[in-house]
Design a protein around this motif. Structure first.
Motif, mmCIF file in Angstrom:
data_model
loop_
_atom_site.group_PDB
_atom_site.id
_atom_site.type_symbol
_atom_site.label_atom_id
_atom_site.label_comp_id
_atom_site.label_asym_id
_atom_site.label_seq_id
_atom_site.Cartn_x
_atom_site.Cartn_y
_atom_site.Cartn_z
ATOM 1 N N GLU A 210 48.270 97.632 22.259
ATOM 2 C CA GLU A 210 49.138 96.534 22.713
ATOM 3 C C GLU A 210 50.367 96.401 21.816
ATOM 4 N N VAL A 211 50.129 96.496 20.515
ATOM 5 C CA VAL A 211 51.224 96.346 19.559
ATOM 6 C C VAL A 211 52.267 97.447 19.786
ATOM 7 N N VAL A 212 51.795 98.679 19.906
ATOM 8 C CA VAL A 212 52.734 99.796 20.080
ATOM 9 C C VAL A 212 53.465 99.677 21.420
ATOM 10 N N ALA A 213 52.713 99.335 22.477
ATOM 11 C CA ALA A 213 53.348 99.217 23.794
ATOM 12 C C ALA A 213 54.414 98.124 23.758
ATOM 13 N N PHE A 214 54.106 97.019 23.083
ATOM 14 C CA PHE A 214 55.068 95.913 23.013
ATOM 15 C C PHE A 214 56.327 96.345 22.252
ATOM 16 N N VAL A 215 56.132 96.983 21.100
ATOM 17 C CA VAL A 215 57.306 97.384 20.303
ATOM 18 C C VAL A 215 58.132 98.425 21.056
ATOM 19 N N GLN A 216 57.447 99.350 21.722
ATOM 20 C CA GLN A 216 58.175 100.379 22.490
ATOM 21 C C GLN A 216 59.025 99.712 23.577
ATOM 22 N N ARG A 217 58.434 98.737 24.244
ATOM 23 C CA ARG A 217 59.158 98.028 25.316
ATOM 24 C C ARG A 217 60.308 97.209 24.729
ATOM 25 N N LEU A 218 60.030 96.617 23.548
ATOM 26 C CA LEU A 218 61.043 95.785 22.880
ATOM 27 C C LEU A 218 62.284 96.612 22.519
ATOM 28 N N ARG A 219 62.078 97.871 22.176
ATOM 29 C CA ARG A 219 63.210 98.729 21.800
ATOM 30 C C ARG A 219 64.158 98.981 22.968
ATOM 31 N N GLN A 220 63.671 98.724 24.194
ATOM 32 C CA GLN A 220 64.559 98.915 25.347
ATOM 33 C C GLN A 220 65.509 97.725 25.509
ATOM 34 N N GLU A 221 65.201 96.629 24.842
ATOM 35 C CA GLU A 221 66.051 95.443 24.933
ATOM 36 C C GLU A 221 67.324 95.671 24.124
ATOM 37 N N ASP A 222 68.337 94.891 24.482
ATOM 38 C CA ASP A 222 69.604 95.022 23.781
ATOM 39 C C ASP A 222 69.566 94.137 22.532
ATOM 40 N N LEU A 223 68.997 94.681 21.462
ATOM 41 C CA LEU A 223 68.816 93.892 20.241
ATOM 42 C C LEU A 223 69.844 94.273 19.201
ATOM 43 N N PHE A 224 70.112 93.357 18.310
ATOM 44 C CA PHE A 224 71.033 93.651 17.206
ATOM 45 C C PHE A 224 70.399 94.689 16.285
ATOM 46 N N LYS A 225 69.100 94.524 16.018
ATOM 47 C CA LYS A 225 68.399 95.494 15.161
ATOM 48 C C LYS A 225 67.016 95.753 15.751
ATOM 49 N N LYS A 226 66.845 96.967 16.249
ATOM 50 C CA LYS A 226 65.556 97.301 16.870
ATOM 51 C C LYS A 226 64.490 97.524 15.803
ATOM 52 N N PRO A 227 63.251 97.187 16.115
ATOM 53 C CA PRO A 227 62.197 97.395 15.105
ATOM 54 C C PRO A 227 61.882 98.878 14.910
ATOM 55 N N GLY A 228 61.680 99.277 13.664
ATOM 56 C CA GLY A 228 61.278 100.653 13.357
ATOM 57 C C GLY A 228 59.763 100.754 13.297
ATOM 58 N N VAL A 229 59.284 101.914 12.932
ATOM 59 C CA VAL A 229 57.840 102.118 12.816
ATOM 60 C C VAL A 229 57.279 101.233 11.698
ATOM 61 N N ALA A 230 58.080 101.074 10.648
ATOM 62 C CA ALA A 230 57.645 100.238 9.525
ATOM 63 C C ALA A 230 57.292 98.833 10.029
ATOM 64 N N GLU A 231 58.104 98.317 10.950
ATOM 65 C CA GLU A 231 57.868 96.970 11.490
ATOM 66 C C GLU A 231 56.596 96.937 12.341
ATOM 67 N N THR A 232 56.365 98.014 13.090
ATOM 68 C CA THR A 232 55.151 98.080 13.918
ATOM 69 C C THR A 232 53.920 97.948 13.011
ATOM 70 N N ILE A 233 53.949 98.690 11.910
ATOM 71 C CA ILE A 233 52.797 98.678 10.997
ATOM 72 C C ILE A 233 52.650 97.296 10.350
ATOM 73 N N ASP A 234 53.772 96.761 9.897
ATOM 74 C CA ASP A 234 53.750 95.421 9.277
ATOM 75 C C ASP A 234 53.185 94.382 10.233
ATOM 76 N N TRP A 235 53.649 94.464 11.468
ATOM 77 C CA TRP A 235 53.240 93.461 12.454
ATOM 78 C C TRP A 235 51.728 93.555 12.696
ATOM 79 N N ALA A 236 51.254 94.787 12.869
ATOM 80 C CA ALA A 236 49.804 94.959 13.098
ATOM 81 C C ALA A 236 49.021 94.382 11.922
ATOM 82 N N LYS A 237 49.526 94.581 10.707
ATOM 83 C CA LYS A 237 48.812 94.053 9.539
ATOM 84 C C LYS A 237 48.839 92.526 9.517
ATOM 85 N N CYS A 238 49.976 91.951 9.932
ATOM 86 C CA CYS A 238 50.052 90.479 10.016
ATOM 87 C C CYS A 238 49.042 89.961 11.036
ATOM 88 N N LEU A 239 48.978 90.628 12.183
ATOM 89 C CA LEU A 239 48.064 90.179 13.242
ATOM 90 C C LEU A 239 46.615 90.275 12.767
#
Ligand SMILES: Nc1ncnc2c1ncn2[C@@H]1O[C@H](COP(=O)(O)OP(=O)(O)OP(=O)(O)O)[C@@H](O)[C@H]1O
Ligand SMILES: [Mg+2]
Length: 301
Positions: A223-252
């Motif tokens: 779920e985390v990876v699918a969400f981040v992958q989908r989020l990268r398609q959004e027009d964001l100022f700064k897209k999350p990198g892999v480091a953020e995916t790992i951090d987020w999973a650890k926070c969860l």
């Protein structure tokens, strides 16, 4: 060449033993760099494993990692060597006090007073073989330093005017990284094997997350990876990198979250997005929509 890296598959295995997931293209570049003794130039999005691969290669091959962190204004005294001015002064005072000035001028510029910085250290023989020299974020330096680096990497030699040239008996394994905040000069790139590090595919990012946060359940990781992958398609100022995916999973995990919900996402967005505008956009309905999209993209396990 290091025995453990005698094929692309072996390189992949050495990296994977360090929990570093490299695709075939990246493993090929590393293999060739080791075989041809050429520097690697890694350019790409932030948080995609450019710095980490240097650490993985060093640890995997049992080599020392020497890191030169670049910044604006970096000069040779921080990158190559510096004379220990304070110690030289003390030696002069001591010589004056004892009245024995002897060969002072000569000895003041000897190895005893030399402070070796990363580029010089990397030219010295190290235990375990040639070290890994990480020249991180080269795009932050200026052009004169780049020109100097080009020279140093051309013949793996640096010159100390008072002592003469120091040449590496065995060239270090050099990894340069750039976030492409500016273009690095062609001449430097030409010396290197170039590789663009992109955001990984869903499958590869899941593999990375599993390697780096094995304690996360398969459901949460997907779920985390699918969400981040989908989020990268959004027009964001700064897209999350892999480091953020790992951090987020650890926070969860720290919050004992078993699966994503719009509320959980909104409470923990600071782990994946670092700009208030991006966070504000994602709060509320938008997070739910992205989560629904992400879930839809997941095939049943
Ligand atoms: N392919 C990968 N295999 C394993 N871990 C990875 C991989 N890519 C990224 N990571 C993880 O992401 C973290 C960030 O990677 P790293 O610091 O190397 O990114 P970077 O590309 O250097 O980013 P920046 O450009 O911001 O410096 C690492 O600590 C590592 O845990
Ligand atoms: Mg980095």
């Amino acid at each position: 060449m290091a025995q453990e890296c005698s094929s692309i598959e072996n390189v992949q295995a050495v990296l994977s033993a360090q929990s570093y997931v490299a695709d075939r293209a990246l493993s090929t570049v590393v293999f060739l760099a080791l075989a041809l003794k050429r520097p690697i130039f890694l350019e790409g999005e932030p948080g995609t494993g450019k710095t980490e691969i240097a650490k993985a290669i060093a640890a995997g091959l049992g080599r020392q990692l020497i890191r030169l962190q670049c910044y604006e204004g970096l000069d040779t005294s921080a990158a190559v060597y510096e004379w220990n001015f304070a110690a030289q002064m003390i030696a002069i005072r001591a010589a004056e006090a004892s009245g024995d000035k002897g060969d002072l001028r000569h000895s003041l510029f000897g190895p005893e007073f030399l402070i070796e910085r990363p580029l010089l250290q990397a030219m010295r023989p190290q235990q375990g073989g040639a070290p890994v020299l990480l020249i991180d974020e080269i795009d932050r330096t200026d052009e004169p330093f780049e020109a100097f680096l080009l020279e140093a990497l051309s013949d793996y030699q640096v010159t100390i005017p008072e002592l003469g040239p120091v040449k590496a008996a065995e060239p270090p394994i050099v990894i340069l990284t750039s976030n492409r905040t500016r273009e690095v000069h062609d001449a430097l790139k030409r010396r290197c094997l170039y590789h663009w590090v992109d955001y990984p595919s869903f499958a590869r990012e899941l593999e990375i997350l599993t390697a780096r946060a094995p304690e996360a359940s398969a459901t949460l990781s997907r779920e985390v990876v699918a969400f981040v992958q989908r989020l990268r398609q959004e027009d964001l100022f700064k897209k999350p990198g892999v480091a953020e995916t790992i951090d987020w999973a650890k926070c969860l995990l720290a919050l004992d979250v078993l699966e994503l919900s719009p509320e959980v996402i909104s409470d923990t967005l600071g782990a994946i997005l670092k700009y208030q505008d991006d966070i504000a956009r994602l709060q509320g309905m938008e997070a739910k929509k992205i989560l629904d999209d992400a879930r839809q993209s997941l095939e049943p396990v």
